[in-house]
Scaffold this active site. Sequence first.
Site, PDB file in Angstrom:
ATOM      1  N   SER A  44      -0.801  -2.999   7.554  1.00 30.41           N
ATOM      2  CA  SER A  44       0.435  -3.347   9.026  1.00 30.41           C
ATOM      3  C   SER A  44       0.032  -4.646   7.352  1.00 30.41           C
ATOM      4  CB  SER A  44      -0.398  -4.107   9.678  1.00 30.41           C
ATOM      5  OG  SER A  44      -0.164  -2.943  10.776  1.00 30.41           O
ATOM      6  N   GLY A  86       1.414  -0.211  11.624  1.00 33.55           N
ATOM      7  CA  GLY A  86       2.565   0.100  10.488  1.00 33.55           C
ATOM      8  C   GLY A  86       3.120  -1.689   9.486  1.00 33.55           C
ATOM      9  N   GLY A 133       6.150  -4.184   7.916  1.00 33.93           N
ATOM     10  CA  GLY A 133       7.522  -3.756   8.078  1.00 33.93           C
ATOM     11  C   GLY A 133       8.644  -4.411   8.969  1.00 33.93           C
ATOM     12  N   CYS A 191       1.570  -1.542  17.731  1.00 33.70           N
ATOM     13  CA  CYS A 191       2.083  -2.323  16.596  1.00 33.70           C
ATOM     14  C   CYS A 191       3.110  -2.050  16.351  1.00 33.70           C
ATOM     15  CB  CYS A 191       0.723  -2.780  15.824  1.00 33.70           C
ATOM     16  SG  CYS A 191       1.273  -4.111  14.761  1.00 33.70           S
ATOM     17  N   LEU A 192       3.932  -1.227  15.569  1.00 35.22           N
ATOM     18  CA  LEU A 192       4.699  -0.832  14.888  1.00 35.22           C
ATOM     19  C   LEU A 192       5.607   0.143  15.669  1.00 35.22           C
ATOM     20  CD1 LEU A 192       6.912  -1.164  12.783  1.00 35.22           C
ATOM     21  CD2 LEU A 192       5.738   0.822  11.460  1.00 35.22           C
ATOM     22  N   ASN A 204      -1.616  -8.423  14.793  1.00 35.49           N
ATOM     23  CA  ASN A 204      -1.085  -8.191  13.635  1.00 35.49           C
ATOM     24  C   ASN A 204       0.490  -8.188  13.286  1.00 35.49           C
ATOM     25  OD1 ASN A 204      -0.556  -7.990  10.347  1.00 35.49           O
ATOM     26  ND2 ASN A 204      -1.893  -7.067   9.912  1.00 35.49           N
ATOM     27  N   GLY A 221       5.081  -9.069  13.077  1.00 40.37           N
ATOM     28  CA  GLY A 221       5.973 -10.368  12.603  1.00 40.37           C
ATOM     29  C   GLY A 221       7.230  -9.978  13.118  1.00 40.37           C
ATOM     30  N   TYR A 222       7.147  -8.700  14.467  1.00 39.42           N
ATOM     31  CA  TYR A 222       8.629  -8.380  15.158  1.00 39.42           C
ATOM     32  C   TYR A 222       7.597  -8.357  16.400  1.00 39.42           C
ATOM     33  CZ  TYR A 222      10.850  -7.640  11.087  1.00 39.42           C
ATOM     34  OH  TYR A 222      11.235  -7.425   9.374  1.00 39.42           O
ATOM     35  N   HIS A 279      -4.103  -4.511  19.167  1.00 42.10           N
ATOM     36  CA  HIS A 279      -4.997  -3.885  18.154  1.00 42.10           C
ATOM     37  C   HIS A 279      -6.191  -3.152  19.764  1.00 42.10           C
ATOM     38  CE1 HIS A 279      -2.836  -3.184  14.802  1.00 42.10           C
ATOM     39  NE2 HIS A 279      -2.105  -4.166  14.961  1.00 42.10           N
ATOM     40  N   GLU A 324      -8.526  -1.368  18.924  1.00 39.05           N
ATOM     41  CA  GLU A 324      -9.067  -0.980  17.748  1.00 39.05           C
ATOM     42  C   GLU A 324     -10.018  -1.384  18.120  1.00 39.05           C
ATOM     43  OE1 GLU A 324      -6.350  -0.968  14.925  1.00 39.05           O
ATOM     44  OE2 GLU A 324      -6.243  -1.255  17.439  1.00 39.05           O
TER      45      GLU A 324
END
Length: 453
Positions: free
Chosen positions: A97, A280, A282, A309-310, A351, A353-354, A393, A395
């Site tokens: 990530s 992941g 971006g 996350c992503l 973790n 940014g979006y 997360h 995990e």
Amino acid sequence: MFSRLAARLPKASALNGVAARQVRNLSQPAITGSKGRNMPAREPRTTAAATGAEATFTIRDGPVFQGTAFGANTNISGEAVFTTSLVGYPESMTDPSYRGQILVFTQPLIGNYGVPSNERDEFNLLKYFESPHIQCAGIVVSDVATQYSHWTAVQSLGEWCASEGIPAISGVDTRAIVTYLREQGSSLARISIGDEYDADEDEGFIDPGQINLVKRVSTKAPFVVTNPNAKFHVALIDCGVKENILRSLVSRGASVTVFPYNYPIHKVAENFDGVFISNGPGDPTHCQETVYNLAKLMETSPIPIMGICLGHQLLALAVGAKTIKLKYGNRAHNIPALDLTTGQCHITSQNHGYAVDISTLPSDFKEYFVNLNDGSNEGMMHKTRPIFSTQFHPEAKGGPMDSSYLFDKYMENVELFKSNSQVYRDNRPTQFMIDILSKERVGVEPTPLSNAA
């Protein structure tokens, strides 16, 4: 803040509506652990050590910081972000990530327990790293430990960075850097060893936000992580999966087939008991193929789905919601997230940014978790189907394990789905009964199954 959140607490409801389908085993070669990862080849990296050389950390349209280099003797640029995590730098630096980002550590001293070996566990997954290589573009620390002490350590942080071709800088005011990033937002930056570039030279800054970073970290071909006593078979969409996500699934009785991020998962879903969407790097809007495939999957299959996350953001896009870029993101191991179904608070590892714009979520979904620091969305769940996802997360690695029970919840959904599928398969009506029931119902000769639409 808490009164506003309390008003958002809905009553907990059980996931249901699991339909039946026949489970078949996918014919895939079983590759030992994550050694089956076929990650894209990277460009050759300079591995000469730059220990003690002058180095510069430059923020585009911002301040310049002079320091001392350690790690690789090479220049890089990327998006400068910061983490407030106190420990876990090997896990953070190998987290896909962070691909394309320059990681600023707020913890004053980094590297004092060294870097562990690439030892693997009973599932042949990396014990101490979240991927085979360092994923961040570079690191920035206030002070680096040149001497280390830990029973698992085999090299120093500087030696590890040099061997991986990652530049690093120490001796800079990380408090001033973080203050700037909090006030101005995540910014493009670069680390330069020796003479600095022209501060006005735009070519010296590369924006990873314009690149499909998932394509760079996702496996190029499917592989299988096996559990010799597996009861379930899970398909995982690899957007940059962490080793501990694989471990969290395999240790709970699943064999996991890992697919590239753009694999048409809806075409093979009938071979599995569940689908998982990984973390992941971006901007999630770069992964339109994944979004389309997930939308088709939910249209054509009642299979249980979980995202992290992503994966959470991609699932939201697939159901018609939108995502937003946060000012400086959430990257820490101690962020409180409120479970809106129970009222319980969990300390989580994050973790990203979006975030998902919760106001755009369709009516058949509801918010699951909310961030108690900034009020941003931390999870969603379908109101009737076994589909849920989290921005944080569960995990960990590193971080607390407060929310690891979510993997148990997912596996319960998988088990229920598989058992219902078995009941359906064992109790399907025969062709004779279909003919009889059809005649009794409509009084006409039924259409043969082979000719039915």
